[in-house]
Design a protein around this motif. Structure first.
Motif, PDB file in Angstrom:
ATOM      1  N   LYS A   8       0.891  -1.220   0.109  1.00 24.25           N
ATOM      2  CA  LYS A   8      -0.074   0.071   0.031  1.00 24.25           C
ATOM      3  C   LYS A   8       0.985   1.060  -0.029  1.00 24.25           C
ATOM      4  O   LYS A   8       1.841   1.443   0.968  1.00 24.25           O
ATOM      5  N   ILE A   9       0.491   2.032  -0.961  1.00 27.34           N
ATOM      6  CA  ILE A   9       1.411   3.471  -0.916  1.00 27.34           C
ATOM      7  C   ILE A   9       0.436   4.495  -0.362  1.00 27.34           C
ATOM      8  O   ILE A   9      -0.599   4.640  -0.912  1.00 27.34           O
ATOM      9  N   ILE A  10       0.958   5.313   0.565  1.00 29.12           N
ATOM     10  CA  ILE A  10       0.206   6.270   1.223  1.00 29.12           C
ATOM     11  C   ILE A  10       1.122   7.745   0.953  1.00 29.12           C
ATOM     12  O   ILE A  10       2.312   7.765   0.970  1.00 29.12           O
ATOM     13  N   ARG A  11       0.281   8.792   0.829  1.00 25.40           N
ATOM     14  CA  ARG A  11       0.932  10.020   0.658  1.00 25.40           C
ATOM     15  C   ARG A  11       0.810  10.769   2.033  1.00 25.40           C
ATOM     16  O   ARG A  11      -0.248  10.931   2.397  1.00 25.40           O
ATOM     17  N   LEU A  12       1.883  11.544   2.641  1.00 28.48           N
ATOM     18  CA  LEU A  12       2.085  12.257   3.838  1.00 28.48           C
ATOM     19  C   LEU A  12       2.541  13.343   3.391  1.00 28.48           C
ATOM     20  O   LEU A  12       3.632  13.215   2.671  1.00 28.48           O
ATOM     21  N   ASN A  13       2.135  14.379   4.233  1.00 28.02           N
ATOM     22  CA  ASN A  13       2.904  15.687   4.174  1.00 28.02           C
ATOM     23  C   ASN A  13       4.169  15.487   5.171  1.00 28.02           C
ATOM     24  O   ASN A  13       4.211  14.617   5.977  1.00 28.02           O
ATOM     25  N   ARG A  14       5.297  16.428   5.170  1.00 30.24           N
ATOM     26  CA  ARG A  14       6.431  16.400   6.018  1.00 30.24           C
ATOM     27  C   ARG A  14       6.062  16.283   7.573  1.00 30.24           C
ATOM     28  O   ARG A  14       6.556  15.415   8.076  1.00 30.24           O
ATOM     29  N   GLU A  16       3.489  15.019   8.810  1.00 27.69           N
ATOM     30  CA  GLU A  16       2.820  13.615   9.271  1.00 27.69           C
ATOM     31  C   GLU A  16       3.694  12.722   8.931  1.00 27.69           C
ATOM     32  O   GLU A  16       3.658  11.696   9.960  1.00 27.69           O
ATOM     33  N   ALA A  17       4.776  12.736   8.031  1.00 26.16           N
ATOM     34  CA  ALA A  17       5.741  11.634   7.932  1.00 26.16           C
ATOM     35  C   ALA A  17       6.715  11.678   9.043  1.00 26.16           C
ATOM     36  O   ALA A  17       7.037  10.860   9.533  1.00 26.16           O
ATOM     37  N   GLN A  18       7.065  12.807   9.605  1.00 27.91           N
ATOM     38  CA  GLN A  18       7.967  12.916  10.924  1.00 27.91           C
ATOM     39  C   GLN A  18       7.239  12.593  12.019  1.00 27.91           C
ATOM     40  O   GLN A  18       7.688  11.858  13.051  1.00 27.91           O
ATOM     41  N   ASP A  19       5.842  12.825  12.063  1.00 24.24           N
ATOM     42  CA  ASP A  19       5.159  12.299  13.270  1.00 24.24           C
ATOM     43  C   ASP A  19       4.994  10.753  13.183  1.00 24.24           C
ATOM     44  O   ASP A  19       5.179  10.137  14.252  1.00 24.24           O
ATOM     45  N   LEU A  20       4.754  10.233  12.007  1.00 25.74           N
ATOM     46  CA  LEU A  20       5.059   8.815  12.196  1.00 25.74           C
ATOM     47  C   LEU A  20       6.274   8.144  12.291  1.00 25.74           C
ATOM     48  O   LEU A  20       6.227   7.044  13.205  1.00 25.74           O
ATOM     49  N   GLN A  21       7.294   8.767  11.882  1.00 29.45           N
ATOM     50  CA  GLN A  21       8.563   8.259  12.211  1.00 29.45           C
ATOM     51  C   GLN A  21       8.765   8.345  13.660  1.00 29.45           C
ATOM     52  O   GLN A  21       9.527   7.217  14.283  1.00 29.45           O
ATOM     53  N   LYS A  22       8.518   9.412  14.408  1.00 28.68           N
ATOM     54  CA  LYS A  22       8.765   9.719  15.589  1.00 28.68           C
ATOM     55  C   LYS A  22       7.930   8.620  16.436  1.00 28.68           C
ATOM     56  O   LYS A  22       8.407   8.191  17.384  1.00 28.68           O
ATOM     57  N   LYS A  23       6.695   8.470  16.383  1.00 34.11           N
ATOM     58  CA  LYS A  23       5.869   7.693  17.120  1.00 34.11           C
ATOM     59  C   LYS A  23       6.488   6.085  16.901  1.00 34.11           C
ATOM     60  O   LYS A  23       6.264   5.355  17.927  1.00 34.11           O
ATOM     61  N   ALA A  24       6.718   5.875  15.750  1.00 36.46           N
ATOM     62  CA  ALA A  24       7.216   4.457  15.623  1.00 36.46           C
ATOM     63  C   ALA A  24       8.386   4.481  16.393  1.00 36.46           C
ATOM     64  O   ALA A  24       8.733   3.358  17.145  1.00 36.46           O
TER      65      ALA A  24
END
Length: 113
Positions: A8-14, A16-24
């Motif tokens: 699955k390919i999703i598109r995030l803004n910068r 959102e991407a940083q938030d996902l990375q930080k939370k992971a």
């Protein structure tokens, strides 16, 4: 064996991407792993600090010592070995409960599940 062969390919803004990375990173899982946990209705917990792991190692060492004492006391026959064994088991259960409370993801209360 689990095979994950659907991409699955999703598109995030910068942001959102940083938030996902930080939370992971906080939960010590991959970004994909975090998304899979959330989809299954679990809220991952942040990784505890090093003090938690020091305490868990100490609990483990104490539990192992109690178990060794129980075996020795039973062999020599001068201590209530069954009671000592029960206490060792109680200690190990307590350790497992602490791990479950602080480390394992818990079921989410989100309504859209």
């Amino acid at each position: 064996m689990r095979v994950r062969n659907i991409q699955k390919i999703i598109r995030l803004n910068r942001s959102e991407a940083q938030d996902l990375q930080k939370k992971a990173k906080k939960a010590c899982v991959s970004e994909a792993g975090l998304i899979r946990l959330l989809l299954k209705g679990y809220e991952p917990r942040e990784k505890p600090d090093e003090k938690f792991y020091d305490a868990m190692r100490e609990l483990s060492a104490i539990g192992n010592n109690i178990n060794q004492l129980s075996v020795k006391a039973n062999t020599l026959g001068f201590v209530d070995a069954p009671m000592l064994k029960r206490e060792a088991q109680r200690w190990h259960k307590f350790q497992a409960d602490i791990e479950r409370a602080f480390l394992r993801p818990e079921k989410s209360e989100m309504k859209w599940q």
